[in-house]
Design an enzyme around this catalytic site. Structure first.
Site, mmCIF file in Angstrom:
data_model
loop_
_atom_site.group_PDB
_atom_site.id
_atom_site.type_symbol
_atom_site.label_atom_id
_atom_site.label_comp_id
_atom_site.label_asym_id
_atom_site.label_seq_id
_atom_site.Cartn_x
_atom_site.Cartn_y
_atom_site.Cartn_z
ATOM 1 N N LYS A 115 0.822 -1.217 0.000
ATOM 2 C CA LYS A 115 0.000 0.000 0.000
ATOM 3 C C LYS A 115 0.847 1.254 0.000
ATOM 4 O O LYS A 115 0.452 2.267 -0.576
ATOM 5 C CB LYS A 115 -0.965 0.007 1.188
ATOM 6 N N LYS A 165 -5.431 -11.875 -7.973
ATOM 7 C CA LYS A 165 -6.742 -11.963 -7.337
ATOM 8 C C LYS A 165 -7.700 -10.902 -7.906
ATOM 9 O O LYS A 165 -7.281 -9.780 -8.183
ATOM 10 C CB LYS A 165 -6.545 -11.713 -5.833
ATOM 11 N N LYS A 182 -11.228 -5.270 -5.725
ATOM 12 C CA LYS A 182 -12.064 -4.082 -5.886
ATOM 13 C C LYS A 182 -11.209 -2.852 -6.147
ATOM 14 O O LYS A 182 -11.721 -1.815 -6.538
ATOM 15 C CB LYS A 182 -12.996 -3.900 -4.690
#
Ligand code: TRP
Length: 334
Positions: free
Chosen positions: A115, A197, A200
């Protein structure tokens, strides 16, 4: 334990639009766990602000996630479905646990590394201490089990380490949680890159099916899904695209992979994709209908929120009081 049941705790961040992966991999499998466990499912809105949020959108997303929990079949009378930010004990215990968490441990978190690379212009302290807040979520409810995907396993490990560290000083404050591996959800990959994966936060909207996608969009996205050129419909490591579509079909219909392969025996990729798309439309239709009904029923939602916030607060504050007392904080006069 809460009453005569073990406690299960999980939640999702109120960021981005939920995908088919979130549904088939997690949400769908949480339904009916309440028969065996005392279940808490949070809308993790405090975690969301480690990334800047547009206020109007943030408010809408959080509410929408709560409605989706219910639409997916989590009965709000039997599960505690609540907003993390409505229970101030999360932030309080989060701070206390910051003081029991080492910089070195946090530095090793792969999600922090990912992140902070992605949001290089805003590597804030909250992003760094995110795992301590997550530990607070879980430990406040004395959770025995936490269903987590692989990407959150490291956070569960650090939660256990923190809990043990606190318990070593203040005996018996926290239950040490374990991962819940009862019914494993399907791991759904991106339609555009089946080695990644389905996420979203993916920038390419064609990689993900969103829970509110309409049938045409679903068909179009699945038609465009990356496969391979050998035109055989079988589950195999060297066929990640086809295997992912089989996983989706299998999770959507409840059929085994073998049965799913059989359903498409002798068919081409065109028919296969159409069949997979249909299964997805079928599984999302009731969810979307429920959602549309619930999100427009303001009075109902308000009542649910009030009731469940209260229940969450009661349990969380009990744990916080116990710890405060053991640590030597002055009693709050009533
Ligand atoms: N970090 C989790 C995620 O991104 C969300 C989360 C926050 C969570 N607190 C939690 C999950 C506690 C389980 C238990 O998916």
């Amino acid at each position: 334990m809460l009453g005569d049941k073990k406690v299960l705790y999980s939640g999702m961040q109120a960021t981005g639009n939920l995908t088919l992966g979130n549904y088939l991999g997690a949400l769908k499998n949480w339904v009916n766990l309440n028969e065996e466990y005392e279940c808490f499912f949070g809308v993790m809105d405090l975690h969301s602000i480690t990334v800047r949020q547009n206020p109007a959108e943030f408010r809408k997303r959080a509410k929408s996630l709560l409605a989706l929990y219910i639409a997916a079949g989590l009965d709000p009378e039997k599960n505690c479905i609540y907003y993390q930010s409505h229970v101030s004990a999360h932030a309080e215990l989060g701070w206390i646990l910051d003081c029991f968490t080492y910089m070195g441990e946090l530095n090793r978190m792969t999600q922090f590394k990912d992140k902070s690379a992605k949001h290089a212009d805003n590597v804030n302290a909250g992003l760094f201490t995110y795992p301590a807040l997550m530990a607070a979520d879980i430990l406040l409810y004395q959770a025995d089990y936490v269903p987590v995907g692989r990407d959150q396993q490291q956070h569960l490990e650090i939660t256990r380490d923190i809990a043990e560290r606190v318990n070593a000083i203040y005996e018996g404050v926290f239950t040490i949680p374990e991962g819940y591996y009862g019914k494993r959800g399907a791991k759904i990959m991106s339609l555009q890159d089946p080695t990644k994966k389905m996420s979203k936060s993916d920038e390419n909207p064609n990689g993900s099916i969103y829970l509110m996608d309409d049938p045409d969009t679903i068909v179009r996205k699945i038609k465009r899904a990356v496969t391979d050129s050998d035109n055989s419909i079988r589950y195999s490591e060297d066929k990640p695209g086809v295997s992912n579509l089989l996983d989706i079909y299998s999770a959507a219909t409840g059929k085994s992979i073998q049965e799913s392969e059989k359903d498409f025996e002798g068919k081409g990729y065109g028919d296969f994709k159409l069949g997979v798309a249909e299964s997805v439309v079928d599984v999302l239709k009731p969810l979307q209908d429920n959602y549309n009904r619930i999100i427009n029923d303001k009075a109902y939602l308000e009542e649910i929120i009030k009731k469940n916030d209260d229940k969450a607060r009661y349990v969380a504050n009990k744990t916080l009081r116990k710890l405060r007392k053991k640590m030597g904080f002055t009693d709050i006069p009533r």
